[in-house]
Scaffold this motif. Structure first.
Motif, PDB file in Angstrom:
ATOM      1  N   UNK A   1       0.825  -1.207   0.000  1.00  0.00           N
ATOM      2  CA  UNK A   1       0.000   0.000   0.000  1.00  0.00           C
ATOM      3  C   UNK A   1       0.862   1.261   0.000  1.00  0.00           C
ATOM      4  N   UNK A   2       1.840   1.297  -0.873  1.00  0.00           N
ATOM      5  CA  UNK A   2       2.736   2.447  -1.015  1.00  0.00           C
ATOM      6  C   UNK A   2       1.968   3.611  -1.640  1.00  0.00           C
ATOM      7  N   UNK A   3       2.148   4.796  -1.101  1.00  0.00           N
ATOM      8  CA  UNK A   3       1.443   5.986  -1.558  1.00  0.00           C
ATOM      9  C   UNK A   3       2.158   6.589  -2.763  1.00  0.00           C
ATOM     10  N   UNK A   4       1.975   6.005  -3.922  1.00  0.00           N
ATOM     11  CA  UNK A   4       2.621   6.468  -5.137  1.00  0.00           C
ATOM     12  C   UNK A   4       3.076   5.304  -5.986  1.00  0.00           C
ATOM     13  N   UNK A   5       3.882   5.610  -6.977  1.00  0.00           N
ATOM     14  CA  UNK A   5       4.455   4.579  -7.842  1.00  0.00           C
ATOM     15  C   UNK A   5       5.900   4.950  -8.120  1.00  0.00           C
ATOM     16  N   UNK A   6       6.815   4.017  -7.881  1.00  0.00           N
ATOM     17  CA  UNK A   6       8.227   4.252  -8.129  1.00  0.00           C
ATOM     18  C   UNK A   6       8.653   3.478  -9.370  1.00  0.00           C
ATOM     19  N   UNK A   7       8.991   4.219 -10.410  1.00  0.00           N
ATOM     20  CA  UNK A   7       9.483   3.593 -11.638  1.00  0.00           C
ATOM     21  C   UNK A   7      10.980   3.362 -11.492  1.00  0.00           C
ATOM     22  N   UNK A   8      11.412   2.142 -11.759  1.00  0.00           N
ATOM     23  CA  UNK A   8      12.826   1.811 -11.625  1.00  0.00           C
ATOM     24  C   UNK A   8      13.568   2.305 -12.866  1.00  0.00           C
ATOM     25  N   UNK A   9      14.379   3.321 -12.690  1.00  0.00           N
ATOM     26  CA  UNK A   9      15.187   3.889 -13.783  1.00  0.00           C
ATOM     27  C   UNK A   9      16.402   2.998 -14.016  1.00  0.00           C
ATOM     28  N   UNK A  10      16.805   2.874 -15.267  1.00  0.00           N
ATOM     29  CA  UNK A  10      17.914   1.994 -15.627  1.00  0.00           C
ATOM     30  C   UNK A  10      19.062   2.775 -16.257  1.00  0.00           C
ATOM     31  N   UNK A  11      20.256   2.247 -16.072  1.00  0.00           N
ATOM     32  CA  UNK A  11      21.414   2.753 -16.806  1.00  0.00           C
ATOM     33  C   UNK A  11      21.280   2.280 -18.256  1.00  0.00           C
ATOM     34  N   UNK A  12      22.043   2.832 -19.179  1.00  0.00           N
ATOM     35  CA  UNK A  12      21.999   2.342 -20.561  1.00  0.00           C
ATOM     36  C   UNK A  12      22.285   0.831 -20.648  1.00  0.00           C
ATOM     37  N   UNK A  13      23.232   0.357 -19.845  1.00  0.00           N
ATOM     38  CA  UNK A  13      23.543  -1.080 -19.849  1.00  0.00           C
ATOM     39  C   UNK A  13      22.339  -1.903 -19.389  1.00  0.00           C
ATOM     40  N   UNK A  14      21.656  -1.449 -18.348  1.00  0.00           N
ATOM     41  CA  UNK A  14      20.494  -2.181 -17.842  1.00  0.00           C
ATOM     42  C   UNK A  14      19.318  -2.094 -18.810  1.00  0.00           C
ATOM     43  N   UNK A  15      19.203  -0.976 -19.529  1.00  0.00           N
ATOM     44  CA  UNK A  15      18.172  -0.848 -20.568  1.00  0.00           C
ATOM     45  C   UNK A  15      18.425  -1.865 -21.684  1.00  0.00           C
ATOM     46  N   UNK A  16      19.695  -2.048 -22.040  1.00  0.00           N
ATOM     47  CA  UNK A  16      20.064  -3.052 -23.041  1.00  0.00           C
ATOM     48  C   UNK A  16      19.722  -4.450 -22.543  1.00  0.00           C
ATOM     49  N   UNK A  17      19.986  -4.717 -21.260  1.00  0.00           N
ATOM     50  CA  UNK A  17      19.632  -6.017 -20.683  1.00  0.00           C
ATOM     51  C   UNK A  17      18.129  -6.257 -20.769  1.00  0.00           C
ATOM     52  N   UNK A  18      17.320  -5.225 -20.470  1.00  0.00           N
ATOM     53  CA  UNK A  18      15.869  -5.390 -20.530  1.00  0.00           C
ATOM     54  C   UNK A  18      15.425  -5.667 -21.953  1.00  0.00           C
ATOM     55  N   UNK A  19      16.018  -4.979 -22.914  1.00  0.00           N
ATOM     56  CA  UNK A  19      15.707  -5.231 -24.325  1.00  0.00           C
ATOM     57  C   UNK A  19      16.014  -6.683 -24.677  1.00  0.00           C
ATOM     58  N   UNK A  20      17.149  -7.188 -24.209  1.00  0.00           N
ATOM     59  CA  UNK A  20      17.528  -8.576 -24.501  1.00  0.00           C
ATOM     60  C   UNK A  20      16.568  -9.555 -23.816  1.00  0.00           C
TER      61      UNK A  20
END
Length: 100
Positions: free
Chosen positions: A73-92
């Protein structure tokens, strides 16, 4: 507490833009709560029981190192920001699971 992720979610922000995130049942519960309270517009599970690849493990380790486990029941939403390397990992991860 270290979280283990085994599913991929599609998250729609309130402005209508979409992003993809690793998750688990607990994270999905938080996401559903966020939708019910208008912190995000929509969440959808795209794939469950994803394979444990080096990309999943690297992104999981990054998230666990940079973000805290939030209550349901967290009051809000936290989007997990990624480094460029982690963004590439998510794409993969999306490609490996035939979602990209």
């Amino acid at each position: 507490m270290k979280e283990t992720f085994n599913l991929i979610e599609e998250i729609t922000r309130n402005d209508g833009t979409i992003y993809f995130e690793l998750g688990n049942i607990t994270h999905n519960g938080r996401s559903e709560y966020a939708v019910e309270h208008n912190y995000i517009k929509r969440v959808r599970i795209l794939k469950m029981n994803i394979a444990r690849s080096s990309y999943v493990e690297a992104l999981e380790n990054y998230i666990n190192a940079h973000y805290e486990l939030l209550p349901l029941e967290y009051d809000g939403w936290e989007e997990w920001r990624r480094t460029p390397e982690m963004a590439t990992n998510m794409t993969q991860i999306l490609l490996d699971n035939k979602l990209g």
